[in-house]
Scaffold this active site. Structure first.
Site, PDB file in Angstrom:
ATOM      1  N   ASP A  94     -12.769   7.045  -5.224  1.00 49.27           N
ATOM      2  CA  ASP A  94     -13.933   7.199  -6.109  1.00 49.27           C
ATOM      3  C   ASP A  94     -15.209   6.876  -5.324  1.00 49.27           C
ATOM      4  O   ASP A  94     -15.136   6.450  -4.166  1.00 49.27           O
ATOM      5  CB  ASP A  94     -13.790   6.304  -7.356  1.00 49.27           C
ATOM      6  CG  ASP A  94     -13.811   4.812  -7.021  1.00 49.27           C
ATOM      7  OD1 ASP A  94     -14.759   4.358  -6.356  1.00 49.27           O
ATOM      8  OD2 ASP A  94     -12.868   4.092  -7.435  1.00 49.27           O
ATOM      9  N   HIS A 109      -9.128   6.336   2.754  1.00 51.14           N
ATOM     10  CA  HIS A 109      -8.199   7.302   2.160  1.00 51.14           C
ATOM     11  C   HIS A 109      -8.917   8.548   1.655  1.00 51.14           C
ATOM     12  O   HIS A 109      -8.368   9.304   0.854  1.00 51.14           O
ATOM     13  CB  HIS A 109      -7.387   6.637   1.039  1.00 51.14           C
ATOM     14  CG  HIS A 109      -6.404   5.623   1.554  1.00 51.14           C
ATOM     15  ND1 HIS A 109      -5.804   4.666   0.762  1.00 51.14           N
ATOM     16  CD2 HIS A 109      -5.912   5.415   2.803  1.00 51.14           C
ATOM     17  CE1 HIS A 109      -4.987   3.918   1.503  1.00 51.14           C
ATOM     18  NE2 HIS A 109      -5.046   4.346   2.746  1.00 51.14           N
ATOM     19  N   LEU A 203      -5.613  -9.943  -9.608  1.00 49.42           N
ATOM     20  CA  LEU A 203      -5.069 -10.471 -10.865  1.00 49.42           C
ATOM     21  C   LEU A 203      -3.744 -11.179 -10.631  1.00 49.42           C
ATOM     22  O   LEU A 203      -3.390 -12.113 -11.350  1.00 49.42           O
ATOM     23  CB  LEU A 203      -4.825  -9.325 -11.857  1.00 49.42           C
ATOM     24  CG  LEU A 203      -6.025  -8.693 -12.543  1.00 49.42           C
ATOM     25  CD1 LEU A 203      -5.554  -7.573 -13.471  1.00 49.42           C
ATOM     26  CD2 LEU A 203      -6.818  -9.738 -13.325  1.00 49.42           C
ATOM     27  N   ALA A 220     -11.728  -8.817 -10.815  1.00 44.50           N
ATOM     28  CA  ALA A 220     -12.746  -8.574  -9.792  1.00 44.50           C
ATOM     29  C   ALA A 220     -14.160  -8.738 -10.356  1.00 44.50           C
ATOM     30  O   ALA A 220     -15.031  -9.318  -9.705  1.00 44.50           O
ATOM     31  CB  ALA A 220     -12.561  -7.163  -9.228  1.00 44.50           C
TER      32      ALA A 220
HETATM   33  P1  OAD Z   1      -2.554  -0.483  -6.438  1.00 41.53           P
HETATM   34  O1  OAD Z   1      -2.547   0.254  -7.729  1.00 41.53           O
HETATM   35  O2  OAD Z   1      -1.322  -0.475  -5.624  1.00 41.53           O
HETATM   36  O3  OAD Z   1      -2.889  -2.018  -6.710  1.00 41.53           O
HETATM   37  C1  OAD Z   1      -3.950  -2.423  -7.493  1.00 41.53           C
HETATM   38  C2  OAD Z   1      -4.043  -3.932  -7.386  1.00 41.53           C
HETATM   39  O4  OAD Z   1      -5.195  -4.341  -8.089  1.00 41.53           O
HETATM   40  C3  OAD Z   1      -2.853  -4.685  -7.971  1.00 41.53           C
HETATM   41  O5  OAD Z   1      -2.442  -5.662  -7.019  1.00 41.53           O
HETATM   42  C4  OAD Z   1      -3.410  -5.350  -9.230  1.00 41.53           C
HETATM   43  O6  OAD Z   1      -2.862  -6.633  -9.456  1.00 41.53           O
HETATM   44  C5  OAD Z   1      -4.880  -5.479  -8.872  1.00 41.53           C
HETATM   45  N1  OAD Z   1      -5.801  -5.425 -10.016  1.00 41.53           N
HETATM   46  C6  OAD Z   1      -5.748  -4.620 -11.102  1.00 41.53           C
HETATM   47  N2  OAD Z   1      -6.812  -4.805 -11.903  1.00 41.53           N
HETATM   48  C7  OAD Z   1      -7.574  -5.754 -11.300  1.00 41.53           C
HETATM   49  C8  OAD Z   1      -8.810  -6.394 -11.629  1.00 41.53           C
HETATM   50  N3  OAD Z   1      -9.491  -6.070 -12.727  1.00 41.53           N
HETATM   51  N4  OAD Z   1      -9.299  -7.322 -10.774  1.00 41.53           N
HETATM   52  C9  OAD Z   1      -8.606  -7.660  -9.640  1.00 41.53           C
HETATM   53  N5  OAD Z   1      -7.450  -7.096  -9.280  1.00 41.53           N
HETATM   54  C10 OAD Z   1      -6.930  -6.167 -10.089  1.00 41.53           C
HETATM   55  O7  OAD Z   1      -3.825   0.017  -5.622  1.00 41.53           O
HETATM   56  P2  OAD Z   1      -4.153  -0.051  -4.071  1.00 41.53           P
HETATM   57  O8  OAD Z   1      -3.713  -1.341  -3.481  1.00 41.53           O
HETATM   58  O9  OAD Z   1      -5.559   0.344  -3.920  1.00 41.53           O
HETATM   59  O10 OAD Z   1      -3.271   5.552  -1.237  1.00 41.53           O
HETATM   60  O11 OAD Z   1      -3.243   1.104  -3.515  1.00 41.53           O
HETATM   61  C11 OAD Z   1      -3.270   1.393  -2.159  1.00 41.53           C
HETATM   62  C12 OAD Z   1      -3.068   2.853  -1.922  1.00 41.53           C
HETATM   63  O12 OAD Z   1      -1.869   3.288  -2.559  1.00 41.53           O
HETATM   64  C13 OAD Z   1      -4.101   3.756  -2.532  1.00 41.53           C
HETATM   65  O13 OAD Z   1      -5.275   3.856  -1.790  1.00 41.53           O
HETATM   66  C14 OAD Z   1      -3.390   5.064  -2.577  1.00 41.53           C
HETATM   67  C15 OAD Z   1      -2.090   4.586  -3.156  1.00 41.53           C
HETATM   68  O14 OAD Z   1      -1.023   5.345  -2.949  1.00 41.53           O
HETATM   69  C16 OAD Z   1      -3.342   6.877  -0.987  1.00 41.53           C
HETATM   70  O15 OAD Z   1      -3.520   7.689  -1.869  1.00 41.53           O
HETATM   71  C17 OAD Z   1      -3.188   7.237   0.457  1.00 41.53           C
END
Ligand code: OAD
Length: 235
Positions: A94, A109, A203, A220
């Protein structure tokens, strides 16, 4: 104040802006298996489905209800106020960091609001749907040569050298809203020096929480502004 700050963000930072994270409890990504929509093989096999998937996400991102939240805004403030090196690496596709005012954003990404020529790699700003009938902006008789500018599984993320350099010289490393299961992003913390202050905001606990000096459990939008104030008041 610390000289060099590196920030890594993931889907969790945009969750409170209304963009769903990837790893929901059902293991699906907005109803699809990752291998059906986010690999080069999926695009070769079923380009219509893959285009539809990203078209929906692009439309949603452009919906006026989707806006940066307090965490995005706080990181832009940190960058503006910080005197030394600063890099914000995001796994998100985004544009909420940019909209909040962040300037040095490395979208490792890719970016949903860009299209990439499959032949030359040239990038175009893109806000419309993409399809197999989409004309190439520079050669309008050539159709369907554009793909979303997103890094799919099996492809190499963007800017890895720069990220490695920033990690090695970081005095502070913040990892915000990332599940730390997708590499190489999840390994950035390991590339920071021992002297670097490593802070995670999430979280829930992640597989790399124990590597951090501080692992803050919370949302966050609440926790990032607090940490930013803390960093800005460091001597
Ligand atoms: P994930 O969906 O794997 O993880 C999101 C994280 O954010 C989790 O650990 C949640 O606990 C945390 N979370 C959710 N809401 C939150 C909030 N309000 N405040 C703080 N933390 C919160 O997302 P990513 O780690 O970004 O890659 O995923 C990594 C990559 O996997 C992405 O970029 C994408 C995906 O496959 C590609 O597309 C190449």
């Amino acid at each position: 104040m610390p000289k060099s700050i590196l920030v890594l963000t993931g889907a969790g930072i945009s969750a409170e802006s209304g963009i769903p994270t990837f790893r929901g409890s059902d293991g699906l990504w907005e109803g699809h298996r990752i291998e059906d929509v986010a690999t080069p093989e999926a695009f070769s096999r079923n380009p219509v489905l893959v285009h539809q998937f990203y078209n929906q996400r692009r439309r949603k991102l452009l919906d006026p209800s989707i806006q940066p939240n307090a965490a995005h805004v706080a990181l832009a403030k940190l960058e503006a106020a910080h005197q030394g090196d600063f890099l914000l690496v995001t796994q998100n596709i985004d544009d909420l960091h940019q909209r909040a005012g962040s300037r040095k954003v490395l979208a490792m990404h890719g970016q949903l609001l860009k299209a990439r020529c499959r032949d030359t790699g040239k990038l175009f700003d893109w806000r419309e749907d993409l399809s197999l009938e989409t004309p190439h902006p520079l050669a309008t008789t050539r159709l369907g040569r554009l793909r979303p500018h997103v890094v799919w599984f099996g492809e190499i993320p963007i800017g890895l050298e720069l990220i490695q350099e920033a990690a090695q010289s970081a005095d502070i490393f913040l990892a915000i809203g990332t599940s730390a299961v997708v590499y190489p992003a999840a390994g950035i913390v390991e590339a920071t020096p021992a002297s670097c202050l490593k802070i995670e905001i999430n979280l829930a606990a992640t597989p790399t929480s124990s590597v951090f000096d501080r692992s803050i459990r919370g949302s966050a939008s609440i926790e990032v502004p607090k940490i930013v104030e803390e960093i800005l008041s460091m001597p």
